[in-house]
Design a protein around this motif. Structure first.
Motif, mmCIF file in Angstrom:
data_model
loop_
_atom_site.group_PDB
_atom_site.id
_atom_site.type_symbol
_atom_site.label_atom_id
_atom_site.label_comp_id
_atom_site.label_asym_id
_atom_site.label_seq_id
_atom_site.Cartn_x
_atom_site.Cartn_y
_atom_site.Cartn_z
ATOM 1 N N LYS A 35 0.820 -1.206 0.000
ATOM 2 C CA LYS A 35 0.000 0.000 0.000
ATOM 3 C C LYS A 35 0.861 1.267 0.000
ATOM 4 N N THR A 36 1.779 1.336 0.936
ATOM 5 C CA THR A 36 2.547 2.556 1.114
ATOM 6 C C THR A 36 3.513 2.822 -0.026
ATOM 7 N N THR A 37 4.197 1.792 -0.464
ATOM 8 C CA THR A 37 5.222 2.019 -1.485
ATOM 9 C C THR A 37 4.651 2.014 -2.899
ATOM 10 N N GLN A 38 3.604 1.248 -3.156
ATOM 11 C CA GLN A 38 3.157 1.081 -4.537
ATOM 12 C C GLN A 38 2.057 2.049 -4.965
ATOM 13 N N LEU A 39 1.019 2.177 -4.133
ATOM 14 C CA LEU A 39 -0.128 3.001 -4.549
ATOM 15 C C LEU A 39 0.276 4.387 -5.028
ATOM 16 N N PRO A 40 1.121 5.092 -4.253
ATOM 17 C CA PRO A 40 1.488 6.430 -4.714
ATOM 18 C C PRO A 40 2.208 6.390 -6.066
ATOM 19 N N GLN A 41 2.965 5.353 -6.299
ATOM 20 C CA GLN A 41 3.634 5.257 -7.599
ATOM 21 C C GLN A 41 2.619 5.041 -8.717
ATOM 22 N N TYR A 42 1.598 4.236 -8.436
ATOM 23 C CA TYR A 42 0.552 4.035 -9.456
ATOM 24 C C TYR A 42 -0.100 5.370 -9.782
ATOM 25 N N LEU A 43 -0.333 6.163 -8.747
ATOM 26 C CA LEU A 43 -0.978 7.464 -8.977
ATOM 27 C C LEU A 43 -0.104 8.337 -9.874
ATOM 28 N N VAL A 44 1.209 8.301 -9.606
ATOM 29 C CA VAL A 44 2.121 9.068 -10.453
ATOM 30 C C VAL A 44 2.073 8.533 -11.872
ATOM 31 N N GLU A 45 2.165 7.216 -11.995
ATOM 32 C CA GLU A 45 2.187 6.608 -13.331
ATOM 33 C C GLU A 45 0.919 6.913 -14.111
ATOM 34 N N ASP A 46 -0.192 7.040 -13.405
ATOM 35 C CA ASP A 46 -1.447 7.307 -14.096
ATOM 36 C C ASP A 46 -1.744 8.796 -14.254
ATOM 37 N N GLY A 47 -0.728 9.606 -14.021
ATOM 38 C CA GLY A 47 -0.864 11.011 -14.383
ATOM 39 C C GLY A 47 -1.584 11.907 -13.384
ATOM 40 N N TYR A 48 -1.719 11.474 -12.143
ATOM 41 C CA TYR A 48 -2.401 12.330 -11.184
ATOM 42 C C TYR A 48 -1.616 13.601 -10.832
ATOM 43 N N THR A 49 -0.334 13.629 -11.202
ATOM 44 C CA THR A 49 0.419 14.845 -10.899
ATOM 45 C C THR A 49 0.382 15.827 -12.066
ATOM 46 N N GLU A 50 -0.279 15.432 -13.136
ATOM 47 C CA GLU A 50 -0.410 16.275 -14.332
ATOM 48 C C GLU A 50 0.918 16.906 -14.733
ATOM 49 N N GLY A 51 1.882 16.039 -14.905
ATOM 50 C CA GLY A 51 3.185 16.502 -15.385
ATOM 51 C C GLY A 51 3.887 17.456 -14.434
ATOM 52 N N GLY A 52 3.628 17.326 -13.155
ATOM 53 C CA GLY A 52 4.342 18.156 -12.178
ATOM 54 C C GLY A 52 3.532 19.332 -11.679
ATOM 55 N N LYS A 53 2.313 19.466 -12.192
ATOM 56 C CA LYS A 53 1.469 20.574 -11.755
ATOM 57 C C LYS A 53 1.019 20.351 -10.313
ATOM 58 N N TYR A 54 0.747 19.105 -9.976
ATOM 59 C CA TYR A 54 0.310 18.769 -8.625
ATOM 60 C C TYR A 54 1.271 17.803 -7.957
ATOM 61 N N GLN A 55 1.165 17.736 -6.663
ATOM 62 C CA GLN A 55 1.943 16.750 -5.924
ATOM 63 C C GLN A 55 1.022 15.722 -5.285
ATOM 64 N N LYS A 59 10.025 20.265 -8.383
ATOM 65 C CA LYS A 59 10.426 18.979 -8.959
ATOM 66 C C LYS A 59 9.767 17.801 -8.234
ATOM 67 N N THR A 60 9.642 17.943 -6.924
ATOM 68 C CA THR A 60 9.101 16.825 -6.152
ATOM 69 C C THR A 60 7.623 16.634 -6.452
ATOM 70 N N ILE A 61 7.276 15.412 -6.850
ATOM 71 C CA ILE A 61 5.870 15.133 -7.131
ATOM 72 C C ILE A 61 5.283 14.159 -6.126
ATOM 73 N N SER A 106 -3.864 23.114 -1.749
ATOM 74 C CA SER A 106 -4.128 23.198 -3.179
ATOM 75 C C SER A 106 -3.024 22.640 -4.055
ATOM 76 N N LYS A 107 -1.839 22.391 -3.486
ATOM 77 C CA LYS A 107 -0.809 21.862 -4.390
ATOM 78 C C LYS A 107 -0.884 20.355 -4.549
ATOM 79 N N TYR A 108 -1.808 19.728 -3.823
ATOM 80 C CA TYR A 108 -1.913 18.279 -3.929
ATOM 81 C C TYR A 108 -3.139 17.855 -4.721
ATOM 82 N N SER A 109 -2.959 16.863 -5.582
ATOM 83 C CA SER A 109 -4.106 16.299 -6.273
ATOM 84 C C SER A 109 -4.597 15.068 -5.534
ATOM 85 N N CYS A 110 -3.696 14.405 -4.818
ATOM 86 C CA CYS A 110 -4.091 13.231 -4.033
ATOM 87 C C CYS A 110 -3.402 13.288 -2.680
#
Ligand code: ADP
Ligand code: MG
Length: 864
Positions: free
Chosen positions: A249-269, A313-315, A335-339
């Motif tokens: 849960k802790t190590t993988q889920l956040p990576q899935y969120l990144v991989e699926d574009g929840y950070t919108e190319g660095g716009k959100y963290q 840079k940090t997402i 507001s800087k976080y999408s998830c």
């Protein structure tokens, strides 16, 4: 023994190896669906989802070619093709079923074609069954909140806790013989260019490391549910995720969120909170490794006084729950976080509880914000109800059976019992199989480590080597990695942990858990306004969770150093959430500064006691953070800005600005900073170290000041630390804390006011000590004990005080015992600990009673 390596695909989560009868399971499936699961995805919908995902992947494949696809994409592509094919095949089967059945019955027909058909059918059947099983599991994965229990598929088949014996003795069996060891080392070949060889091996090991990381990621239980999870997240603003510890849960889920574009190319963290600093750092390190980036760039962490992130840079940011709470102060909508993932929510720390309440409101304003709450099985429903019956996603975990052993009699000294058990295990049980011992705190861990090492060195080569690795909240970062290091051959690792290892950190290779059944817990008593750190028996939920840690790699054993009777009759079911047993001054101040005026109607998961809230308001009033109408003052707002407790902030404020105390900000900054690290300043024992530094000093506060100032004069030298038995790294951290607090003082204008006190005259030592003492009185007016005929007593308002003893580690104790110094009537303490006695630690004598009334008349006018 079920093992991951040779288990067939699809049976990873089914350690019983039991296969499933299709028809029967179909029925179960239906029943369960109707009871627990309104099925968020029908078969058909899943199929459509896969088709869409596959076509995306095919497009990628066409564009980049197979070799340039990531491992994940390659895997996904294979998996999706397989799933789709299987689904289609099954659809056909359903139509052709009858015909095929007919062929089978007439199996005397020796026609080649039909035999092959039969063969195919058989294979398909087998695959379909696996497929069925997987789908069934996925079906269970998402359950709605209005259920009476959380169902872990198949859990009844490998129920993990069962008693076999009620004794701590265990018998020798055949595989207990310690393996002999005479492996021959391979001789290295001829001369070669050494450097080139070295580089090559480095390169190879790096390549295998990355490959291994990739592989182990794919082996984690959450991996199989990736698409379903992501779908569930997409569909719901809040989602509860339940899963066995170590499922990813802790190590993988956040990576899935990144991989699926929840950070919108660095716009959100993406923020992931942890209740503990060590967990935040260690997980961030692991994830940056997995993502193959440098820690502090794309992946970072943020804990108090230590931030490793790069703005812009940090997402993906792992942080303590307390840090996210502080961010609400400057960015009320986050507001800087999408998830935001609130991890380990079942721990119910104060910060987590407050965050959940705040997030409930934030989510109404920011509909696009996703909230994931991950939790151990307990409590999941409560969270779901809190967030409007949001769905619970259940990741079926794997867990092997664990034998539970109890002691026959209560153990008087659990440390000794634990050490005996360690050697019992070590000398009778074959390697491999590491041991995890749960202790209550750093001191206990360090002492136990010493004792074990002493015994081990006496036994020498008669036993295989023991590798003792401690883990606790304040463990220096460079030592944290040790616990994850693979245990060397012919060696047994013994992890000595606080309950940080209960759920936050997963250590692979543990086969034996030793559980004395105790935990340290803060307990706040509103009537006296004191916080005691008590060692109390764990809850049932905790000891069960601890036992489970033995069953991650294979069947394990758990030795409970208490009786079965005690387990069944004496333990509380659940730990008490922190909010009902802690001082809430900080929280109340924070909420007030966030304009939450109606504290009683704030959405708390569990409401705090009214008496605690009242006491907090009173405390804040005494500190001057609130006015008599209960409104936050300028000083109160200032206190919120400090990254430390309001009491310390008040000390600094008085030291800079109070007419009777001003001018000692620099000194107080050093002392306050040292107080943030008191647990790890000295190498070995404090008294011994102290004698190297100073022969005559009147208080612990001045001792810390002297240490810091001497170190500064040595030009922050490492040898100075070694000579004086001080931990260099701790001092570096103190310097860092001091810098941050100082920056805050400069920003708030306190430094300027402080300077105006000093003028050009040099302050005398006695004046300095008086001002410093006054500053601490203003910050900790309630941490004061008074000498009576029966010794020191706390100053209780209504009742008589509590009798306390000065801890032997305190300078004051030593001065009195060894040098026969007279005791002062009043002493200020920083810590009150309840162990065998009520001890006060880190003490500052108050030589003049008038200072009390001068600084805090509201409290002391009627005491003295
Ligand atoms: P969960 O959050 O579901 O409990 P995690 O994501 O923490 O699971 O852990 C998944 C896996 O990653 C575990 O097998 C664990 O051992 C491994 N892991 C986590 N942190 C580290 C680390 N710092 N070093 C090595 N392995 C780690
Ligand atoms: Mg976790």
């Amino acid at each position: 023994e079920p093992s991951l390596e040779n288990a067939p695909r699809g049976s990873r989560y089914n350690p019983t190896g039991k296969t499933f009868n299709r028809n029967k399971d179909d029925n179960i499936d239906k029943q369960r669906k109707s009871r627990y699961n309104p099925s968020p995805l029908t078969e058909e919908e899943k199929y459509k989802l896969w088709i869409k995902q596959l076509s995306d992947l095919e497009r990628k494949l066409k564009k980049y070619g197979w070799d340039h696809l990531s491992h994940k994409d390659q895997d996904e592509l294979g998996l999706k093709r397989e799933l789709i094919e299987l689904y289609e095949q099954r659809k056909r089967d359903d139509v052709d079923g009858f015909k095929l059945g007919h062929v089978e019955i007439n199996s005397d027909n020796k026609d080649n074609n039909s035999t092959r058909e039969k063969q195919n059918k058989k294979n398909d059947d087998k695959r379909t069954r696996q497929q069925m099983w997987e789908e069934q599991q996925m079906g269970y994965a998402v359950t709605k909140a209005n259920i009476d229990e959380i169902y872990l598929p198949e859990s009844e088949k490998y129920d993990y806790v069962f008693d076999q014996e009620a004794t701590i003795d265990f018998t020798n069996d055949s595989n207990d013989v310690l393996a002999d060891s005479n492996e021959e080392e391979e001789e290295s070949s001829e001369e070669e260019d050494e450097e080139k060889k070295m580089l090559l091996t480095q390169l190879e090991s790096e390549a295998t490391r990355i490959k291994n990381i990739g592989e182990s990621r794919r082996l984690l239980p959450v991996y199989a549910y990736r698409s379903e999870l992501m779908y569930a997240i997409k569909e719901s603003q809040a989602l509860i995720i339940v899963g066995e510890t170590g499922s990813g849960k802790t190590t993988q889920l956040p990576q899935y969120l990144v991989e699926d574009g929840y950070t919108e190319g660095g716009k959100y963290q993406i923020a992931v909170t942890q209740p503990r600093r060590v967990a935040a750092m260690s997980v961030a390190t692991r994830v940056s490794d997995e993502m193959n980036v440098v820690l502090g760039t794309e992946v970072g962490y943020s804990i108090r006084f230590d931030e490793k992130t790069t703005p812009g840079k940090t997402i993906l940011k792992y942080m303590t729950d307390g840090m996210l709470l502080r961010e609400v102060l400057t960015d009320p909508e986050l507001s800087k976080y999408s998830c935001i993932m609130i991890d380990e929510a079942h721990e119910r720390t104060l910060a987590t509880d407050v965050l959940l309440g705040l997030l409930k409101n934030i989510m109404k304003q920011r509909k696009s914000l996703k909230l994931l709450i991950s939790s151990a099985t307990v409590n999941a429903k409560k969270f779901s109800v809190f967030f409007g019956d949001c769905p619970i996603f259940n990741v079926p975990g794997r867990r092997y059976p664990v034998d539970i052993h109890y002691t026959l009699q209560p153990e008087g000294n659990y440390i000794n019992a634990a050490i005996t058990t360690i050697f019992q295990i070590h000398t009778t049980q074959a390697l491999k199989g590491d041991i995890l011992l749960f202790l209550t705190g750093q001191e206990e861990i360090e002492n136990t480590k010493e004792k074990i090492e002493e015994i081990a060195s006496k036994l020498g080569s008669r036993i295989p080597q023991l590798l003792i690795t401690p883990i606790f909240a304040n463990l220096p970062q460079e030592q944290q990695a040790n616990i994850f290091q693979k245990t060397p051959e012919k060696c047994r690792k013994v992890v000595l942990a606080t309950n940080i290892a209960e759920t936050s950190l997963t250590i692979d290779g543990i086969k034996y858990v030793i559980d004395p059944g105790f935990v340290k817990e803060n307990s706040y008593i509103p009537s006296t306004g004191m916080t005691q750190l008590l060692t109390i028996p764990c809850s049932k939920a905790s000891v069960d969770q601890r036992a489970g840690r033995a069953g991650r790699v294979g069947p394990g054993k758990c030795f409970r150093l208490f009786t079965k009777y005690s387990y069944e009759n004496e333990l509380e079911a659940m730990p008490r959430p922190e909010i009902v047993r802690t001082n809430l001054s900080n929280t109340v101040l924070l909420l007030l500064s966030l304009n939450v005026k109606d504290l009683l109607n704030f959405p708390f998961l569990d409401p705090p006691q009214i008496s605690t809230l009242t006491k907090s308001l009173e405390n804040l009033y005494i500190l001057g953070a609130l006015n008599s109408k209960g409104q936050i003052t300028e000083l109160g707002k200032m206190m919120c800005e400090f990254p430390c407790e309001p009491e310390f902030a008040k000390v600094l404020h008085s030291a800079a600005t109070h007419p009777k105390a001003g001018g000692v900000l620099e000194q107080c900054l050093s002392i306050v900073s040292m107080f943030h690290e008191t647990t790890s300043i000295f190498i070995g024992n404090k008294k011994e170290a102290t004698s190297h530094i100073v022969s005559d000093i009147s208080s612990d506060h001045l001792l810390y000041l002297k240490i810091y100032e001497d170190w500064v004069s040595s030009n922050y030298s490492r040898p100075w630390c070694q000579d004086h038995r001080i931990q260099y790294r701790t001092m570096l951290r103190v310097r860092n804390i001091r810098n941050q607090l100082n920056r805050c003082c400069v920003k708030l204008g306190l430094s300027t006011i402080n300077a105006s006190f000093n003028g050009d005259a040099q302050m005398g030592e006695n004046v300095m000590i008086a001002k410093l003492t006054k500053s601490f009185i203003s910050g900790f007016p309630l941490n004061i004990v008074k000498l009576t005929s029966g010794g020191y007593q706390t100053i209780g308002k209504s009742k008589g005080g509590l009798s306390v003893t000065i801890h032997p580690s305190s300078v004051i104790f030593q001065n009195q015992k060894e040098k026969g110094k007279k005791l002062e009537k009043f002493i200020l303490y920083q810590q009150l600990m309840l162990t065998s006695k009520e001890f006060v630690r880190d003490c500052l004598p108050i030589p003049n009673n008038l200072w009390l009334t001068e600084m805090v008349p509201q409290v002391f006018d009627n005491v003295i």
